[in-house]
Design a protein around this motif. Structure first.
Motif, PDB file in Angstrom:
ATOM      1  N   SER A  94      21.516 -30.038 -62.090  1.00 31.45           N
ATOM      2  CA  SER A  94      21.583 -29.689 -63.509  1.00 31.45           C
ATOM      3  C   SER A  94      23.012 -29.718 -64.044  1.00 31.45           C
ATOM      4  N   ARG A  95      23.970 -29.292 -63.229  1.00 25.78           N
ATOM      5  CA  ARG A  95      25.371 -29.315 -63.667  1.00 25.78           C
ATOM      6  C   ARG A  95      25.844 -30.737 -63.921  1.00 25.78           C
ATOM      7  N   LYS A  96      25.463 -31.653 -63.012  1.00 26.09           N
ATOM      8  CA  LYS A  96      25.844 -33.067 -63.174  1.00 26.09           C
ATOM      9  C   LYS A  96      25.134 -33.662 -64.397  1.00 26.09           C
ATOM     10  N   ARG A  97      23.866 -33.294 -64.599  1.00 26.83           N
ATOM     11  CA  ARG A  97      23.125 -33.799 -65.765  1.00 26.83           C
ATOM     12  C   ARG A  97      23.825 -33.395 -67.060  1.00 26.83           C
ATOM     13  N   LYS A  98      24.215 -32.120 -67.130  1.00 27.85           N
ATOM     14  CA  LYS A  98      24.872 -31.619 -68.342  1.00 27.85           C
ATOM     15  C   LYS A  98      26.175 -32.375 -68.602  1.00 27.85           C
ATOM     16  N   GLN A  99      26.925 -32.627 -67.531  1.00 30.14           N
ATOM     17  CA  GLN A  99      28.174 -33.373 -67.667  1.00 30.14           C
ATOM     18  C   GLN A  99      27.910 -34.788 -68.185  1.00 30.14           C
ATOM     19  N   LEU A 100      26.881 -35.435 -67.635  1.00 30.12           N
ATOM     20  CA  LEU A 100      26.544 -36.799 -68.070  1.00 30.12           C
ATOM     21  C   LEU A 100      26.109 -36.830 -69.531  1.00 30.12           C
ATOM     22  N   HIS A 101      25.288 -35.877 -69.935  1.00 34.80           N
ATOM     23  CA  HIS A 101      24.842 -35.835 -71.338  1.00 34.80           C
ATOM     24  C   HIS A 101      26.037 -35.717 -72.289  1.00 34.80           C
ATOM     25  N   GLU A 149      25.882 -59.124 -71.937  1.00 36.83           N
ATOM     26  CA  GLU A 149      25.274 -58.696 -73.204  1.00 36.83           C
ATOM     27  C   GLU A 149      23.813 -58.324 -72.977  1.00 36.83           C
ATOM     28  N   SER A 150      23.575 -57.559 -71.943  1.00 35.34           N
ATOM     29  CA  SER A 150      22.195 -57.277 -71.558  1.00 35.34           C
ATOM     30  C   SER A 150      21.844 -55.813 -71.746  1.00 35.34           C
ATOM     31  N   THR A 151      20.558 -55.536 -71.717  1.00 33.85           N
ATOM     32  CA  THR A 151      20.064 -54.164 -71.720  1.00 33.85           C
ATOM     33  C   THR A 151      19.138 -54.000 -70.518  1.00 33.85           C
ATOM     34  N   TYR A 152      18.976 -52.767 -70.083  1.00 28.77           N
ATOM     35  CA  TYR A 152      18.162 -52.464 -68.908  1.00 28.77           C
ATOM     36  C   TYR A 152      17.078 -51.474 -69.300  1.00 28.77           C
ATOM     37  N   ILE A 153      15.912 -51.635 -68.698  1.00 31.04           N
ATOM     38  CA  ILE A 153      14.799 -50.742 -68.990  1.00 31.04           C
ATOM     39  C   ILE A 153      14.128 -50.354 -67.673  1.00 31.04           C
ATOM     40  N   PHE A 154      13.825 -49.081 -67.536  1.00 30.06           N
ATOM     41  CA  PHE A 154      13.108 -48.628 -66.351  1.00 30.06           C
ATOM     42  C   PHE A 154      11.709 -49.227 -66.361  1.00 30.06           C
ATOM     43  N   LYS A 155      11.303 -49.723 -65.212  1.00 32.55           N
ATOM     44  CA  LYS A 155       9.991 -50.379 -65.123  1.00 32.55           C
ATOM     45  C   LYS A 155       8.877 -49.443 -65.561  1.00 32.55           C
ATOM     46  N   HIS A 156       8.988 -48.168 -65.185  1.00 34.09           N
ATOM     47  CA  HIS A 156       7.950 -47.199 -65.511  1.00 34.09           C
ATOM     48  C   HIS A 156       8.619 -45.895 -65.926  1.00 34.09           C
ATOM     49  N   ALA A 157       8.027 -45.201 -66.902  1.00 34.54           N
ATOM     50  CA  ALA A 157       8.599 -43.943 -67.369  1.00 34.54           C
ATOM     51  C   ALA A 157       8.711 -42.926 -66.236  1.00 34.54           C
ATOM     52  N   LEU A 158       7.748 -42.971 -65.308  1.00 34.88           N
ATOM     53  CA  LEU A 158       7.777 -42.029 -64.194  1.00 34.88           C
ATOM     54  C   LEU A 158       9.007 -42.256 -63.312  1.00 34.88           C
ATOM     55  N   THR A 159       9.418 -43.520 -63.180  1.00 33.00           N
ATOM     56  CA  THR A 159      10.608 -43.823 -62.385  1.00 33.00           C
ATOM     57  C   THR A 159      11.811 -43.094 -62.971  1.00 33.00           C
ATOM     58  N   ARG A 160      11.958 -43.207 -64.282  1.00 36.31           N
ATOM     59  CA  ARG A 160      13.084 -42.534 -64.927  1.00 36.31           C
ATOM     60  C   ARG A 160      12.989 -41.017 -64.744  1.00 36.31           C
ATOM     61  N   GLU A 161      11.808 -40.447 -64.907  1.00 34.77           N
ATOM     62  CA  GLU A 161      11.633 -38.999 -64.795  1.00 34.77           C
ATOM     63  C   GLU A 161      12.001 -38.508 -63.388  1.00 34.77           C
ATOM     64  N   VAL A 162      11.552 -39.234 -62.371  1.00 38.21           N
ATOM     65  CA  VAL A 162      11.819 -38.815 -60.990  1.00 38.21           C
ATOM     66  C   VAL A 162      13.314 -38.860 -60.693  1.00 38.21           C
ATOM     67  N   VAL A 163      13.975 -39.955 -61.102  1.00 40.27           N
ATOM     68  CA  VAL A 163      15.414 -40.080 -60.861  1.00 40.27           C
ATOM     69  C   VAL A 163      16.175 -38.997 -61.631  1.00 40.27           C
ATOM     70  N   TYR A 164      15.782 -38.771 -62.885  1.00 34.89           N
ATOM     71  CA  TYR A 164      16.451 -37.759 -63.721  1.00 34.89           C
ATOM     72  C   TYR A 164      16.321 -36.366 -63.096  1.00 34.89           C
ATOM     73  N   ASP A 165      15.113 -36.049 -62.632  1.00 36.94           N
ATOM     74  CA  ASP A 165      14.877 -34.718 -62.047  1.00 36.94           C
ATOM     75  C   ASP A 165      15.627 -34.514 -60.735  1.00 36.94           C
ATOM     76  N   SER A 166      16.041 -35.602 -60.098  1.00 38.09           N
ATOM     77  CA  SER A 166      16.741 -35.484 -58.814  1.00 38.09           C
ATOM     78  C   SER A 166      18.219 -35.149 -58.982  1.00 38.09           C
ATOM     79  N   ILE A 167      18.734 -35.231 -60.215  1.00 38.48           N
ATOM     80  CA  ILE A 167      20.155 -34.975 -60.464  1.00 38.48           C
ATOM     81  C   ILE A 167      20.373 -33.473 -60.634  1.00 38.48           C
TER      82      ILE A 167
END
Length: 500
Positions: free
Chosen positions: A243-250, A223-241
């Motif tokens: 675009s086709r895979k990102r669209k599928q995930l969304h 029953e937990s939630t997860y949060i990225f330690k820093h917004a930049l961490t999320r941005e870097v990981v997101y940008d590494s995916i």
């Protein structure tokens, strides 16, 4: 209460709670990442900021350099730019992270050279060196354990984050990527349902993510939630995916959120809309953006309503332009114009409907013509001051709204026509239209509409010299406005009563 009154009283309550709390002890409030906040939150902070000058309250705001605040210059507001750390400060931070003041000279130079005084980079770089086994502790001293000339050392913060992510097991990396597509914070239930590579060893995957300190966990598994330690961490990981895979995930995330939150989807309209749009599900994106706009409109948060309505229009315009879609665009643009008219943004209201006016006429879409003509007429009257073209627009809005039974448009048309005729000193005709708007308000039992109509009748009466009637009707308008609590109607009613 009217939506405007609810909004004003909510802001007032927030302010009173904060000011009252500061009477007992000094109060510090830290608000992070203002560059991501919505307009309504910005209005609330602006209201609070203007009330703390003589109190024991310390507000701390953090934001990126591109953010421009709206509260102007205050003698009690100081802006501090956080510059990069000096070499001495960088090494002080490094010794704190490593837990010893004794650092080998070569290691010191490597840290200073690579991190360039960026605090977050210093922290992540040192952790990366540990993960790569590049540094080791001997006694009280940390030193290099390998020849760095033979190693690939991350040279940017983005490289550091990617390197740490690449060192994770495949399942954990997939969770990290999927989580970056969801939001900065996401639930275990959501990531479990979205995960494209389900695994029985999911607990171990999440444990390795926590150990990497790329994510933090709140609550007790599962029953937990997860949060990225820093917004930049999320941005870097997101940008590494890709675009086709990102669209599928969304797309998958949007569908999953609809299922998880089917009983309270109204609390998630905006987020689901964002995923639909990123997944190029524009029809659903338009629908959820429209619903989010209506939610803001009902709370009198028109700036946010306008932004979401624009997003809805943008989605509709990406769809195949069938007659059904064209009518939806006309609906959306007319609604946007109504939001702007509520804020007396006459130029923006005209800009919203002018592109679809000819289309509405071509399709004979009479349902929206009154709203379109009202926006065009108000612009002509109040911006161009052109009565010869403005009044025919309002007359057309009046005629069509009567024919199709659109009582809201009929109220607006009668009221605004009464205002225009008053400006031209045609007081009897103006009075006739104000009385019609009054009758419609009474039929709808709309206190604000009744107050506005009576206040406007007061204006006509004192222009005609009928002062006793003006005072009587003005007093009634003021009493109704006070009862409604609506600020705008109170201002209008009291002003006209005062003139009488």
């Amino acid at each position: 209460m009217s939506p405007e009154t609810r909004k004003n009283r909510t802001l007032e309550a927030l302010k009173r709670v904060v000011l009252r709390g500061a009477e007992f002890r000094p109060l510090i409030m830290a608000i992070e990442d203002l560059h991501w906040m919505d307009r309504s939150s910005e209005d609330a902070f602006k209201e609070l900021l203007e009330s703390i000058s003589a109190t024991r309250i310390f507000l701390i705001f953090t934001y990126r350099p591109e953010f421009v605040h709206t509260w102007g210059s205050r003698s009690y507001h100081s802006q501090v730019t956080l510059n990069r750390l000096s070499n001495r400060e960088s090494l002080s931070m490094a010794t704190h992270i490593l837990g010893t003041p004794d650092i080998d000279r070569d290691l010191e130079e490597l840290i200073l050279q690579k991190t360039e005084g960026i605090p977050f980079f210093i922290e992540e770089f040192i952790k990366s060196l540990k993960d790569l086994g590049v540094i080791e502790r001997k006694g009280q001293q940390y030193q290099l354990s390998k020849d760095i000339g033979k190693l690939t050392i991350p040279s940017t913060i983005q490289d550091v984050i990617m390197a740490r992510g690449d060192n994770l097991p495949e399942g954990a990396r997939e969770v990290l990527r999927t989580g970056s597509v969801i939001e900065r914070e996401f639930s275990h239930d959501l990531i479990k349902r979205v995960d494209l590579f389900p695994s029985e060893n999911r607990y171990a995957q999440h444990s390795s993510l926590k150990d990497s300190e790329l994510l933090y966990e709140r609550g007790i598994y599962p029953e937990s939630t997860y949060i990225f330690k820093h917004a930049l961490t999320r941005e870097v990981v997101y940008d590494s995916i890709l675009s086709r895979k990102r669209k599928q995930l969304h797309k998958i995330i949007a569908n999953t959120m609809e299922e998880i939150h089917k009983d309270n989807i109204c609390d998630h309209y905006g987020v689901v809309a964002g995923h639909c749009i990123a997944g190029e599900k524009y029809e659903k994106g338009a629908g959820y953006s429209r619903l989010e706009a209506r939610k803001y409109q009902k709370a009198a948060l028109f700036k946010d309503a306008i932004e979401n309505q624009k997003r809805s229009i943008s989605c509709l315009e990406k769809l195949s332009q069938t007659e059904v879609t064209q009518k939806k665009i006309i609906d959306a643009r007319t609604t946007l114009a109504n939001y702007h008219l509520t804020l007396t943004h006459h130029v923006e209201a005209k800009d919203a409907v002018e592109p679809v006016m000819d289309l509405a006429l071509k399709l004979n879409y009479r349902k929206r013509l009154p709203g379109i003509y009202t926006a065009m007429g108000m612009h002509a009257l109040f911006i161009e001051e052109d009565f010869s073209s403005g009044i025919p627009y309002i007359n057309d809005a009046l005629r069509i709204s009567e024919e199709i039974g659109d009582f809201l448009s009929l109220w607006f048309a009668n009221y605004h026509l009464g205002v225009c005729l008053s400006f031209q000193c045609e007081f009897e005709r103006a009075l006739s239209h104000f009385k019609k708007s009054l009758n419609l308000s009474e039929l709808a039992d709309n206190t604000i509409g009744i107050s506005f109509s009576k206040a406007s009748i007061t204006t006509v009466c004192y222009f005609q010299g009928n002062i006793n009637l003006a005072c009587k009707v003005g007093e009634e308008a003021s009493h109704l406005a006070e009862g409604s609590g609506d600020v705008l109607s109170k201002g209008w009613a009291h002003a006209q009563y005062g003139c009488a």
